[in-house]
Write a protein that holds these residues in place. Structure first.
Motif, short mmCIF file in Angstrom:
data_model
loop_
_atom_site.label_atom_id
_atom_site.label_comp_id
_atom_site.label_asym_id
_atom_site.label_seq_id
_atom_site.Cartn_x
_atom_site.Cartn_y
_atom_site.Cartn_z
N ASP A 1 0.86 -1.20 0.00
CA ASP A 1 0.00 0.00 0.00
C ASP A 1 0.88 1.24 0.00
OD1 ASP A 1 -2.76 1.18 2.13
OD2 ASP A 1 -1.67 2.12 0.46
N LYS A 2 0.92 1.96 -1.12
CA LYS A 2 1.86 3.08 -1.27
C LYS A 2 1.56 4.23 -0.32
CE LYS A 2 1.65 5.53 -5.05
NZ LYS A 2 1.64 5.85 -6.49
N TRP A 3 0.36 4.23 0.23
CA TRP A 3 0.02 5.29 1.19
C TRP A 3 0.34 4.86 2.62
CZ3 TRP A 3 0.27 8.25 -2.50
CH2 TRP A 3 -0.51 8.18 -3.65
N ARG A 4 1.00 3.69 2.75
CA ARG A 4 1.52 3.27 4.06
C ARG A 4 3.00 2.94 3.89
NH1 ARG A 4 -1.68 -1.64 4.93
NH2 ARG A 4 -0.53 -1.91 6.88
N PRO A 5 3.80 4.00 3.59
CA PRO A 5 5.23 3.78 3.31
C PRO A 5 5.99 3.25 4.52
CG PRO A 5 4.76 6.13 3.50
CD PRO A 5 3.43 5.42 3.56
N LYS A 6 7.03 2.47 4.24
CA LYS A 6 7.90 1.97 5.31
C LYS A 6 9.34 2.02 4.83
CE LYS A 6 7.78 -2.95 4.05
NZ LYS A 6 7.39 -4.33 4.43
N LYS A 7 10.29 1.88 5.76
CA LYS A 7 11.71 1.96 5.38
C LYS A 7 12.09 0.76 4.53
CE LYS A 7 16.44 2.04 7.40
NZ LYS A 7 16.98 2.46 6.08
N LEU A 8 12.77 1.04 3.46
CA LEU A 8 13.25 -0.03 2.58
C LEU A 8 14.45 -0.72 3.24
CD1 LEU A 8 13.38 -1.41 -0.30
CD2 LEU A 8 15.06 0.36 -0.85
N GLN A 9 14.44 -2.05 3.23
CA GLN A 9 15.59 -2.83 3.70
C GLN A 9 16.42 -3.25 2.48
OE1 GLN A 9 16.19 -2.98 6.84
NE2 GLN A 9 14.23 -2.03 7.38
N LEU A 10 17.71 -2.93 2.49
CA LEU A 10 18.56 -3.28 1.34
C LEU A 10 18.56 -4.78 1.08
CD1 LEU A 10 20.50 -2.31 -0.87
CD2 LEU A 10 22.37 -2.77 0.74
N THR A 11 18.50 -5.57 2.14
CA THR A 11 18.49 -7.02 1.95
C THR A 11 17.25 -7.45 1.19
OG1 THR A 11 17.58 -7.11 4.20
CG2 THR A 11 19.93 -7.65 3.92
N ASP A 12 16.13 -6.77 1.40
CA ASP A 12 14.92 -7.10 0.64
C ASP A 12 15.10 -6.72 -0.84
OD1 ASP A 12 13.74 -7.90 2.99
OD2 ASP A 12 12.54 -6.09 3.27
N LEU A 13 15.73 -5.58 -1.05
CA LEU A 13 15.95 -5.11 -2.43
C LEU A 13 16.87 -6.08 -3.18
CD1 LEU A 13 15.52 -2.78 -4.50
CD2 LEU A 13 17.64 -1.78 -3.61
N LYS A 14 17.94 -6.50 -2.53
CA LYS A 14 18.89 -7.43 -3.16
C LYS A 14 18.22 -8.78 -3.41
CE LYS A 14 22.17 -6.86 -0.02
NZ LYS A 14 23.52 -7.00 0.63
N LYS A 15 17.40 -9.21 -2.46
CA LYS A 15 16.71 -10.49 -2.63
C LYS A 15 15.78 -10.43 -3.83
CE LYS A 15 13.84 -13.72 0.09
NZ LYS A 15 13.11 -13.86 1.39
N SER A 16 15.05 -9.32 -3.96
CA SER A 16 14.09 -9.20 -5.06
C SER A 16 14.78 -9.07 -6.41
CB SER A 16 13.19 -7.98 -4.81
OG SER A 16 12.32 -7.81 -5.90
N LEU A 17 15.68 -8.11 -6.52
CA LEU A 17 16.35 -7.91 -7.82
C LEU A 17 17.22 -9.13 -8.16
CD1 LEU A 17 17.30 -4.12 -7.70
CD2 LEU A 17 15.42 -5.21 -8.96
N GLY A 18 17.81 -9.75 -7.12
CA GLY A 18 18.63 -10.93 -7.36
C GLY A 18 17.79 -12.08 -7.90
N ARG A 19 16.57 -12.19 -7.39
CA ARG A 19 15.70 -13.28 -7.86
C ARG A 19 15.31 -13.06 -9.31
NH1 ARG A 19 10.57 -14.19 -7.02
NH2 ARG A 19 10.28 -12.28 -5.83
N TRP A 20 15.10 -11.80 -9.69
CA TRP A 20 14.77 -11.49 -11.09
C TRP A 20 15.97 -11.72 -11.99
CZ3 TRP A 20 10.31 -10.50 -13.69
CH2 TRP A 20 9.16 -10.43 -12.89
N GLN A 21 17.18 -11.42 -11.50
CA GLN A 21 18.37 -11.70 -12.29
C GLN A 21 18.52 -13.21 -12.51
OE1 GLN A 21 21.06 -9.38 -13.52
NE2 GLN A 21 19.19 -8.17 -13.41
#
Ligand code: TEU
Length: 570
Positions: free
Chosen positions: A308-328
């Motif tokens: 929900d974009k109207w309930r923003p939260k702090k991004l965790q780099l580990t989540d970002l790496k996990k997601s982009l890494g899975r797409w790679q």
């Protein structure tokens, strides 16, 4: 990996994955450059910036919609697919732009919005005129259910996804605004009309399409209710229209009817909210002849509670790496990734993923560029990202222009019991208008975007964040983007190298390698304002530091928001 080739004119062949070495630049025309002082960007404004784009080094320009439109959703509500809206110019201007890009070795990709039209499109006007109109079945019409909407789906722009039509006593479906009725792709006449229009554009020299929410076009024809999340007024229809039952059939048919017979390289990009890696492999497998790549949305939902974009939260780099890494990993053998931090729907990259403080804005903008562009895939630069443009501090709701924002504010304050202040605070980080403030060309009034009154406020930081201050500065964000784009053009290890994620659990450092036989790159990005020391299994002593955003230091120490790219020659 063997690469098939497209036979062009006798002497010329290009690899089928020609887009692997390309960089796409997205122009949101309304906010790019205004040539006639009406406060809205236009085609002749873009024409005046072609040398700028060529100097940046991008290969393809993706133009957000410039077609005739009531502008309810800033042009993503089209009332004539084969004409240019007068606020943007004329078909002749567009042809001049196409020719101007081609003369500079660049390509033009148009935005294809065919999940829905405007309610002012002749097709819809005919369809709504009577229940037995031949075009009635070109859209989704349903009888009321118990005197109300046919199902519980909500619109992406608040409210129900259905609008009641008094004249015929039925509802029509609109997944977005009520002025954006969904086309019924089950109807072969609709598909044929869309393909004919696409061919008309390709015959005029256009080089492909970015396809708006194209994975919405196949719906569960029974249109069943969706789940209602806590606090929501409507159901989520997503399970019943995201990558629906006939989506691959429709995209393959489109490919055969529009692209297959063409002998020049064409780019097809499917914008696909909710697409999975598994589906993306099917969508982008060249053997299946559907699309070249997709825009996925997983990494741009990681800083939101329950998406929900109207309930923003702090991004965790580990989540970002996990997601982009899975797409790679998921598209490593078959298919292709598009790579982006932002676009006209997302907050500004440096504010969202970096640090837009005066101390770290430029450093983090450069680090983000290096990390993204050195992934395996085709990178997209959203207008102004190459300048390190930031989010905007909007004051009152009257400062906003985006229908998504305005509708949410009205629903939240009138139906959900939130105060104006609460909603404005929730809107600030991720609203789409953050990315729609005009491109900042100069320090002068309105950032050099217009001589008139801009349709939306120009960010006051245009006083020091602008193209004029950067294009001749070798240390600017602009110059750094030139370097990283040039690296993709020059280095097969960047365009084709294998991707390996490193340090997946490190909360501050993004680390990966790209490799082809004989050449390996190590990319290190510090996503923090603190110094980090990197320890790697492999010994990188003696590797050449080929790119960085600080004065050269061959160690594995990373200063705040530092990027380092090393090359090891095997
Ligand atoms: O966006 C589709 C989409 O998924 C958006 O609703 C996005 O998720 C949302 O804006 C993020 O909050 C495409 C276009 O890019 C967007 O500009 C249009 O408003 C939308 O489709 C309807 O055409």
């Amino acid at each position: 990996m063997t690469v098939e080739h497209i036979e062009l004119a006798p002497a010329i062949t290009v690899p089928k994955d020609w887009f692997a070495s390309q960089v796409v630049y997205q122009v949101y025309p309304r906010s790019f450059a205004d040539s006639n002082g009406d406060g809205v960007g236009d085609l002749r404004g873009i024409l005046s910036k072609l040398d700028y784009l060529q100097r940046l080094g991008v290969d393809v320009v993706w133009l957000s919609p410039i077609y005739t439109s009531p502008q309810d959703d800033n042009g993503y509500d089209i009332s004539d697919y084969r004409n240019v809206d007068p606020i943007f110019g004329t078909l002749a201007d567009l042809q001049e732009l196409t020719d101007g890009l081609h003369a500079r070795g660049m390509k033009l990709v148009m935005d294809l919005v065919v999940n829905h039209t405007s309610d002012e499109h002749p097709w819809f006007i005919e369809s709504r005129s009577s229940k037995d109109n031949p075009k009635r079945d070109w859209y989704w019409w349903r009888q009321p259910r118990r005197g109300a909407e046919p199902n519980n789906w909500g619109s992406a722009f608040s409210g129900p996804a259905w609008e009641f039509d008094q004249a015929t006593g039925e509802y029509y479906l609109h997944l977005f605004s009520k002025k954006q009725p969904d086309l019924n792709w089950e109807n072969p006449e609709v598909r044929a009309a869309v393909y004919e229009m696409m061919n008309w554009w390709l015959d005029r020299g256009v080089d492909g399409f970015r396809m708006d929410v194209i994975n919405f076009i196949s719906k569960d024809t029974s249109l069943p209710d969706g789940p209602v999340a806590d606090g929501k007024l409507f159901g989520d229809g997503g399970p019943h229209f995201l990558s629906g039952p006939r989506i691959h059939e429709f995209l393959h048919e489109m490919n055969l009817e529009v692209f297959a017979g063409r002998d020049n390289p064409l780019l097809t990009v499917g914008e696909m909210p909710g697409v999975t890696v598994e589906d993306a492999v099917l969508f982008t497998d060249p053997a299946r002849a559907e699309v070249d790549m997709v825009f996925q949305f997983e990494h741009v939902a990681l800083d939101q509670e329950d998406g929900d974009k109207w309930r923003p939260k702090k991004l965790q780099l580990t989540d970002l790496k996990k997601s982009l890494g899975r797409w790679q990993e998921g598209l490593a053998e078959t298919g292709w990734n598009s790579l982006y931090w932002g676009n006209h729907d997302q907050a500004r990259a440096v504010s969202r993923f970096g640090d837009d403080s005066p101390q770290y804005r430029e450093l983090s903008a450069k680090m983000l560029a290096g990390v993204l562009h050195l992934h395996r895939g085709t990178p997209y630069v959203y207008q102004g990202e190459e300048l390190g443009m930031t989010n905007m501090s909007f004051g009152a709701i009257s400062d906003y222009r985006d229908i998504e924002v305005l509708n949410h504010h009205r629903e939240a304050t009138t139906h959900l019991g939130h105060t104006d202040a609460e909603v404005l605070a929730a809107l600030a980080p991720l609203n789409r208008d953050n990315a729609r403030t005009p491109v900042q060309w100069e320090a002068s009034l309105h950032g050099g975007f217009t001589t008139g009154s801009p349709w939306i406020a120009v960010n006051p930081n245009s006083s020091h964040i602008n193209a004029a201050a950067q294009i001749d500065d070798p240390d600017s964000v602009f110059s750094f983007y030139r370097k990283v784009i040039a690296l993709r053009h020059a280095e097969p290890v960047v365009s084709h190298g294998n991707f390996t994620m490193l340090l997946p659990d490190d909360a501050n450092v993004y680390a990966f390698t790209r490799s082809i036989p004989g050449s390996t790159l190590l990319v290190l990005g510090n996503f923090s304002g603190a110094q980090q020391h990197v320890t790697l299994d492999e010994d990188w002593t003696g590797a050449e530091l080929i790119l960085g955003n600080y004065p050269s230091d061959p160690s594995l120490r990373l200063r705040p928001w530092e990027l380092k790219v090393f090359r090891a020659v095997d």
